[in-house]
Design an enzyme around this catalytic site. Structure first.
Site, PDB file in Angstrom:
ATOM      1  N   GLY A 107       0.772  -1.233   0.000  1.00 12.33           N
ATOM      2  CA  GLY A 107       0.000   0.000   0.000  1.00 12.33           C
ATOM      3  C   GLY A 107       0.802   1.281   0.000  1.00 12.33           C
ATOM      4  N   CYS A 167      12.168  -1.142   1.554  1.00 20.25           N
ATOM      5  CA  CYS A 167      10.973  -0.924   0.730  1.00 20.25           C
ATOM      6  C   CYS A 167       9.995   0.040   1.398  1.00 20.25           C
ATOM      7  CB  CYS A 167      10.322  -2.266   0.380  1.00 20.25           C
ATOM      8  SG  CYS A 167       9.253  -2.172  -1.073  1.00 20.25           S
ATOM      9  N   LEU A 168       8.867  -0.434   1.947  1.00 21.74           N
ATOM     10  CA  LEU A 168       7.956   0.471   2.635  1.00 21.74           C
ATOM     11  C   LEU A 168       8.654   1.147   3.805  1.00 21.74           C
ATOM     12  CD1 LEU A 168       5.089   1.645   2.981  1.00 21.74           C
ATOM     13  CD2 LEU A 168       4.548  -0.346   4.410  1.00 21.74           C
ATOM     14  N   GLN A 185      10.457   4.133   2.525  1.00 19.89           N
ATOM     15  CA  GLN A 185       9.560   5.258   2.245  1.00 19.89           C
ATOM     16  C   GLN A 185       9.109   5.944   3.532  1.00 19.89           C
ATOM     17  OE1 GLN A 185       6.489   3.274   0.018  1.00 19.89           O
ATOM     18  NE2 GLN A 185       7.929   2.595  -1.552  1.00 19.89           N
ATOM     19  N   GLY A 215       5.087   0.074  -5.571  1.00 22.03           N
ATOM     20  CA  GLY A 215       4.315   0.944  -6.450  1.00 22.03           C
ATOM     21  C   GLY A 215       4.473   2.408  -6.124  1.00 22.03           C
ATOM     22  N   TYR A 216       5.199   2.717  -5.039  1.00 25.30           N
ATOM     23  CA  TYR A 216       5.447   4.094  -4.617  1.00 25.30           C
ATOM     24  C   TYR A 216       6.953   4.314  -4.524  1.00 25.30           C
ATOM     25  CZ  TYR A 216       0.499   4.406  -3.465  1.00 25.30           C
ATOM     26  OH  TYR A 216      -0.872   4.404  -3.548  1.00 25.30           O
ATOM     27  N   HIS A 221      14.882  -5.115  -2.317  1.00 23.65           N
ATOM     28  CA  HIS A 221      14.805  -6.184  -1.319  1.00 23.65           C
ATOM     29  C   HIS A 221      16.122  -6.953  -1.211  1.00 23.65           C
ATOM     30  CE1 HIS A 221      10.443  -6.237  -0.329  1.00 23.65           C
ATOM     31  NE2 HIS A 221      10.370  -5.605  -1.483  1.00 23.65           N
ATOM     32  N   GLU A 230      16.872  -9.218   0.910  1.00 19.55           N
ATOM     33  CA  GLU A 230      16.665 -10.614   1.299  1.00 19.55           C
ATOM     34  C   GLU A 230      16.493 -11.499   0.071  1.00 19.55           C
ATOM     35  OE1 GLU A 230      12.601  -9.007   0.816  1.00 19.55           O
ATOM     36  OE2 GLU A 230      14.476  -8.274   1.678  1.00 19.55           O
TER      37      GLU A 230
END
Length: 362
Positions: free
Chosen positions: A222, A247-248, A251, A291-292, A332, A334
């Protein structure tokens, strides 16, 4: 197999055959360019509420097994492939892809031109889609899609509900679970860490109660702006402990320190994305699923330094705080699925923890 149709919100229609669950579903249609790793893709929590289009034409040929899942409860909405293999052949295979989709209640679509669909999404951008079986009224289904609201609670659904500990003799790492892949935990455990996994809405006070040596902010699904509890968490932990975001998590670090994020037209999803480390000039081939992205211009004047950039489109792939041990990457390390080029970032994280302990004890 019975007829199953993908309807996109712009009216584009792809008719194929059903496999997996018979569930009627809607979601955001995205494409993934990796040649292998469909089990990891399907079970990656970052795909929550998304319908995954795989560009590799034959999927399912090596089956599914219990060891390669990235979560115990996949949250993807659907899997869309050119051709599905119903008779897998691999010594590790324990069940077929179609059977696994039935067990997880995830519908699949096969027999469509995934290259055409991918090119369409690449030119028009990701969009909402609907899977329907049998006959249908296109006008009625498009109206359903028009009324479909994208959820904003994906992180809550993907995160653990309560904290748990994985014992280890090494540094204690608190992993904030925004939808963490099990691969992150595996890499930390492989290095002897004690891992304390905590829910997405944990407070800084609760994190510090564990007396961590380091804090890891995980990947997740999301829009990062839909996770407001993470901002004060990161702000209060900065300067008190080494922080590594993926990743998230990357952000969210950017948002917490004043930068901005935006939605990419079709995102980065694949195992072949080149990223340059601006400090060394080294290029790594990375696995990505987002996606962001962090807005490049928003970093100006902040205590954040750009460290990595995507070769393909120049977007931000890594940042570092200029005065505190806080760093992050968009990709990523990992690497499940994907190459192993970036795996040493976990070693870098532990080295920074050791360095910080030496400074504290000096």
């Amino acid at each position: 197999m019975s007829k199953r149709t993908l309807i996109l919100e712009d009216g584009m229609v792809f008719e194929g055959e059903a496999f997996g669950s018979s569930e009627v579903t809607m979601g955001e249609v995205v494409f993934q360019t990796g040649m292998t790793g469909y089990q990891e893709m399907l079970s990656d929590p970052s795909y929550c509420d998304q319908m995954i289009v795989l560009t590799n034409p034959l999927i399912g040929n090596y089956g599914m097994n219990r060891d390669d899942y990235e979560t115990t409860r996949p949250l993807a909405k659907a899997l869309i492939v050119r051709e599905v293999c119903h008779t897998p052949s691999n010594f590790r295979s324990q069940t077929s892809l179609a059977t696994a989709l039935e067990e997880f209640n995830i519908p699949g679509l096969t027999g469509i031109d995934t290259r055409q669909l991918t090119r369409h999404l690449r030119s028009k951008g990701v969009m909402r889609g609907l899977l329907v079986d049998g006959t249908y009224d296109l006008t009625e289904q498009l109206e359903r899609l028009k009324q479909m609201a994208l959820a904003t609670d994906q992180v809550k659904r993907a995160s653990t509900e309560r904290a748990y500990v994985i014992p280890g003799a090494g540094p204690r790492i608190v992993l904030v679970d925004f939808g963490a892949k099990l691969g992150i935990i595996r890499e930390l455990v492989r290095r002897g860490c004690e891992v304390v996994v905590v829910p997405h809405d944990v407070t800084a006070k609760d994190v510090l109660r564990y007396m961590p040596d380091g804090v890891m902010l995980s990947n997740g699904p999301g829009n990062p702006k839909d996770v407001p509890t993470a901002i004060p968490l990161i702000q209060e932990l900065t300067g008190q402990v080494v922080i590594f975001g993926i990743c998230l998590g990357h952000q969210l670090i950017a948002l917490a320190h004043g930068a901005d994020t935006f939605k990419l037209p079709f995102g980065h999803r694949g195992a072949n994305h080149p990223v340059e480390d601006l400090r060394t000039g080294q290029v790594s081939i990375t696995s990505q699923n987002h996606g962001y992205a962090v807005e490049d211009q928003s970093l100006a004047g902040l205590n954040l330094k750009l460290t990595h950039r995507a070769i393909n489109d120049g977007t931000v792939e890594g940042i570092r705080h200029t005065t505190h041990p806080v760093f992050s990457v968009q990709y990523h390390p990992e690497a499940s699925p994907g190459p192993m080029d970036a795996n040493d970032l976990f070693d870098q994280f532990l080295t920074e923890i050791t360095n910080q302990q030496e400074v504290s004890h000096a």
